[in-house]
Design a protein around this motif. Structure first.
Motif, PDB file in Angstrom:
ATOM      1  N   LYS A   4      21.120  15.229  16.356  1.00  0.00           N
ATOM      2  CA  LYS A   4      22.577  15.324  16.212  1.00  0.00           C
ATOM      3  C   LYS A   4      23.007  16.711  15.778  1.00  0.00           C
ATOM      4  CE  LYS A   4      23.743  10.486  15.255  1.00  0.00           C
ATOM      5  NZ  LYS A   4      24.366   9.555  14.287  1.00  0.00           N
ATOM      6  N   SER A  19      30.472  15.118  26.923  1.00  0.00           N
ATOM      7  CA  SER A  19      29.832  14.076  27.727  1.00  0.00           C
ATOM      8  C   SER A  19      28.322  14.307  27.837  1.00  0.00           C
ATOM      9  CB  SER A  19      30.450  14.033  29.129  1.00  0.00           C
ATOM     10  OG  SER A  19      30.281  15.286  29.781  1.00  0.00           O
ATOM     11  N   GLU A  22      26.711  13.300  24.481  1.00  0.00           N
ATOM     12  CA  GLU A  22      26.578  11.852  24.366  1.00  0.00           C
ATOM     13  C   GLU A  22      25.454  11.331  25.247  1.00  0.00           C
ATOM     14  OE1 GLU A  22      30.363  10.193  25.215  1.00  0.00           O
ATOM     15  OE2 GLU A  22      31.302  10.956  23.380  1.00  0.00           O
ATOM     16  N   ALA A  23      25.319  11.920  26.454  1.00  0.00           N
ATOM     17  CA  ALA A  23      24.267  11.496  27.378  1.00  0.00           C
ATOM     18  C   ALA A  23      22.879  11.800  26.798  1.00  0.00           C
ATOM     19  CB  ALA A  23      24.431  12.202  28.725  1.00  0.00           C
ATOM     20  N   LEU A  25      22.096  12.075  23.553  1.00  0.00           N
ATOM     21  CA  LEU A  25      21.850  11.170  22.429  1.00  0.00           C
ATOM     22  C   LEU A  25      21.520   9.760  22.916  1.00  0.00           C
ATOM     23  CD1 LEU A  25      24.695  12.317  19.995  1.00  0.00           C
ATOM     24  CD2 LEU A  25      22.249  12.705  19.722  1.00  0.00           C
ATOM     25  N   HIS A  26      22.230   9.310  23.951  1.00  0.00           N
ATOM     26  CA  HIS A  26      21.981   7.966  24.506  1.00  0.00           C
ATOM     27  C   HIS A  26      20.592   7.887  25.127  1.00  0.00           C
ATOM     28  CE1 HIS A  26      22.707   4.126  26.451  1.00  0.00           C
ATOM     29  NE2 HIS A  26      22.308   4.663  27.605  1.00  0.00           N
ATOM     30  N   TYR A  27      20.208   8.939  25.850  1.00  0.00           N
ATOM     31  CA  TYR A  27      18.893   8.956  26.497  1.00  0.00           C
ATOM     32  C   TYR A  27      17.772   8.903  25.458  1.00  0.00           C
ATOM     33  CZ  TYR A  27      14.777  10.698  28.942  1.00  0.00           C
ATOM     34  OH  TYR A  27      13.513  10.851  29.433  1.00  0.00           O
ATOM     35  N   GLU A  28      17.890   9.735  24.419  1.00  0.00           N
ATOM     36  CA  GLU A  28      16.861   9.778  23.388  1.00  0.00           C
ATOM     37  C   GLU A  28      16.766   8.450  22.635  1.00  0.00           C
ATOM     38  OE1 GLU A  28      14.576  12.105  22.401  1.00  0.00           O
ATOM     39  OE2 GLU A  28      15.069  13.110  24.284  1.00  0.00           O
ATOM     40  N   LYS A  29      17.934   7.829  22.400  1.00  0.00           N
ATOM     41  CA  LYS A  29      17.954   6.566  21.681  1.00  0.00           C
ATOM     42  C   LYS A  29      17.280   5.463  22.484  1.00  0.00           C
ATOM     43  CE  LYS A  29      21.090   3.397  19.279  1.00  0.00           C
ATOM     44  NZ  LYS A  29      22.500   3.103  18.952  1.00  0.00           N
ATOM     45  N   THR A  30      17.622   5.359  23.765  1.00  0.00           N
ATOM     46  CA  THR A  30      17.040   4.312  24.608  1.00  0.00           C
ATOM     47  C   THR A  30      15.585   4.583  24.914  1.00  0.00           C
ATOM     48  OG1 THR A  30      17.882   5.493  26.568  1.00  0.00           O
ATOM     49  CG2 THR A  30      19.225   3.704  25.683  1.00  0.00           C
TER      50      THR A  30
END
Length: 380
Positions: A4, A19, A22-23, A25-30
């Motif tokens: 972050k 955007s 966010e993409a 962060l979403h990729y790393e989280k999933t």
């Protein structure tokens, strides 16, 4: 630094938009949620449990097992482990598994030396075992993608070589002189791997962990040598001397290190800081073994020797390493205070003068903080 924090820095620098952040962060989280890393810890526990169980069974029936069965079993397991490890490395299946097996393989080689020594009743010193192990496993360290295996190997080699030097060389002073030059040797190797031609020739993942490990061992052994130099420089010993051997050794190492620094991709100021550190290191070496320094001169040389690498790491914004050397300077000042405590008036005046000098420097840095930050950014 967390992801972050990194994305915030990239956003403020205009490298990515909201955007994209966010993409990422979403990729790393999933992606991370799909990997149950905690299971790796249980696998290590299971492997250790199985290994200890096998050792217990073998130890309980050791006398009943024939010699050929012991050797055949060991080499069969070693070859099988090496074959499986090579397949994983070639197919690049799992870096975690390959590094774990590599560590186990290296330690298993040491166990094999002990097994053969026990079977054939081969006597020897512990450092001889470690030196043989270091020689056998040297090429295996080139396969390492992480620094842990390198630190294990360097630890064994450092202990073995130091013990061997102290035991083989009859003159304790000569053996100590050789051991204290370890950080210069590590620095030279680490700097060579910074050479632009070598960076282009070798793949990054092959030599980057080695370079980092060598740099860490430069700092570690440097502090050890630094402590010994301070102790030696304050001892009154008429037998201490710097002879032809010292100057030959220093010339060879100095030429090796200064040449490596010259052809490294560091900025000019960074090269100057490294060269200055090496020069002070060699100066401290000569003075520690040739004359008895007073507390004030020894302290000043020590502070200078610690300050240059502190500024060197500051140019890379390595806050932890910078803080480590600053902390070492504080400790050195405390030792100076303890050493000349008998003269309380002089001690107080010198410490107040040093504090005043540091205060002035800090104030100058604060007033020119923006200019210094811009200058440091250009040096990266």
């Amino acid at each position: 630094m967390s992801l972050k924090s990194k994305t915030k820095r990239w956003l403020s620098a205009g490298l990515i938009n909201h955007s994209q952040a966010e993409a990422i962060l979403h990729y790393e989280k999933t992606e991370r949620s799909g990997n149950i890393w905690s299971l790796s810890g249980f696998l290590i526990v299971a492997a250790c449990s199985a290994g200890l169980g096998m050792i217990a069974l073998i130890a309980a029936n050791w006398r009943a097992i024939p010699i050929y069965a012991k050797l055949a079993g060991y080499f069969t397991l070693l070859i099988s482990l090496g074959y499986y490890l090579s397949i994983i490395k070639l197919k690049n299946k799992s870096r975690f598994l390959s590094e774990s097996l590599l560590i186990f393989f290296v330690i298993f080689c040491l166990a094999g030396i002990g097994l053969i020594s026990q079977i054939y009743n081969i006597k020897g010193e512990f450092y001889e075992t470690l030196l043989l192990w270091s020689f056998i496993t040297f090429l295996l360290t080139l396969l390492a993608d992480k620094r842990l295996i390198l630190h294990i190997w360097f630890s064994g080699f450092y202990i073995a070589f130091s013990s061997w030097t102290m035991d083989v060389i009859s003159d304790t002073e000569v053996s100590l002189k050789i051991i204290l030059l370890f950080p210069i040797f590590f620095l030279g190797l680490a700097t060579i791997l910074h050479n632009k031609k070598i960076e282009k020739t070798l793949p990054l993942n092959l030599f980057l962990p080695k370079r980092k490990a060598l740099a860490e061992w430069t700092v570690f052994t440097g502090f050890i040598s630094f402590i010994f130099f301070n102790v030696l420089s304050l001892e009154s010993d008429s037998n201490k001397a710097v002879g032809a051997f010292d100057f030959i050794l220093l010339s060879l190492l100095g030429g090796f290190v200064f040449t490596a620094i010259k052809f490294s991709p560091y900025k000019k100021i960074q090269k100057n800081l490294l060269n200055g550190t090496c020069f002070l290191f060699f100066l401290f070496y000569i003075m520690a073994f040739s004359t008895e320094l007073n507390s004030l001169l020894s302290t000043l040389i020590s502070i200078l020797t610690l300050s240059l690498p502190a500024f060197f790491f500051a140019t890379f914004k390595r806050k932890k390493l910078f803080g480590l050397f600053i902390f070492a300077i504080v400790i050195r000042l405390l030792i100076f205070y303890i050493d000349i405590y008998v003269s309380l008036m002089m001690t107080g005046l010198i410490l107040i003068a040093l504090a005043g000098l540091i205060f002035i420097i800090v104030q100058l840095v604060r007033k020119n903080e923006k200019q210094i930050s811009q200058w440091l950014t250009k040096l990266e």
